[in-house]
Motif scaffolding. Structure first.
Motif: not given
Length: 217
Positions: A64-66, A71-74, A77-80, A89-91
């Motif tokens: 799913p896109l959401i 994953i990208i927004y939340y 950041p835990q990885l980087i 994050a949206a882009v």
């Protein structure tokens, strides 16, 4: 269905168009470039590139896109160890997702071009990169323009998902107005009209490009 109390807030909702357009425009550009690269990977004779292109498309089309957005927004950041902005994050989410679909569209367009033209270019000693850029891709684009426009229209509508991570786009602003007035239906209907006008505008633009392409044949 009382629109009276909502009308003073309409300009606030309309301002969200700029945010939505920025996200969609950058995502389309990222997805288009990524789609071209992935499509070339998929038709490459190098096995690892083919595998990567197919695997990428499978992952982003199969989830799913959401979820990708979250994953990208939340998660990222835990990885980087760095909190990226909701706009970025949206882009990234929409661009990466769109790239998977665009790659399939472009791959199909490339494979639809007469193989004789590719063989003729190779016989004349035209380098592969120049052949794709000047001969194959321009013809493929004429065939896939309607499908690309449909993908961009879909991306415009799906951009409303960014409201869940706090981006103040059209949808988020209409929700805020609804909460302020304890009346959600009127501002949501206004947001729906705005999205409809944007989609119809893209549809007319796509038809205009199609007619221009046909005249250039």
């Amino acid at each position: 269905m009382d629109f009276g109390p909502i009308m003073p807030s309409v300009p606030y909702i309309v301002k969200g168009i700029g945010v939505t357009i920025q996200i969609v425009a950058v995502s389309i550009a990222l997805g288009f470039v990524l789609g071209i690269i992935l499509s070339l990977f998929k038709i490459s004779r190098i096995g690892i590139l083919q595998w990567f292109g197919d695997a990428y498309t499978s992952v982003f089309r199969g989830t799913p896109l959401i979820l990708q957005l979250f994953i990208i927004y939340y998660g990222l950041p835990q990885l980087i160890d760095y909190q990226i902005s909701s706009f970025l994050a949206a882009v990234l989410a929409f661009g990466f997702n769109s790239g998977a679909y665009v790659s399939e569209i472009i791959r199909a367009g490339i494979e639809a071009v007469d193989k004789g033209q590719r063989e003729a270019a190779m016989a004349l000693g035209v380098p592969y990169g120049q052949m794709m850029k000047d001969i194959i891709l321009p013809q493929a684009m004429k065939n896939i323009l309607p499908a690309l426009m449909n993908e961009f229209i879909t991306l415009t509508k799906e951009s409303a998902l960014v409201s869940v991570i706090g981006v103040t786009d059209i949808m988020r602003r209409s929700y805020i107005v609804g909460g302020d007035h304890y009346s959600f239906l009127p501002p949501m209907l206004i947001a729906g009209v705005i999205y409809y006008i944007m989609v119809m505008g893209l549809t007319l633009l796509g038809k205009k490009f199609e007619r221009r392409m046909k005249r250039s044949d």
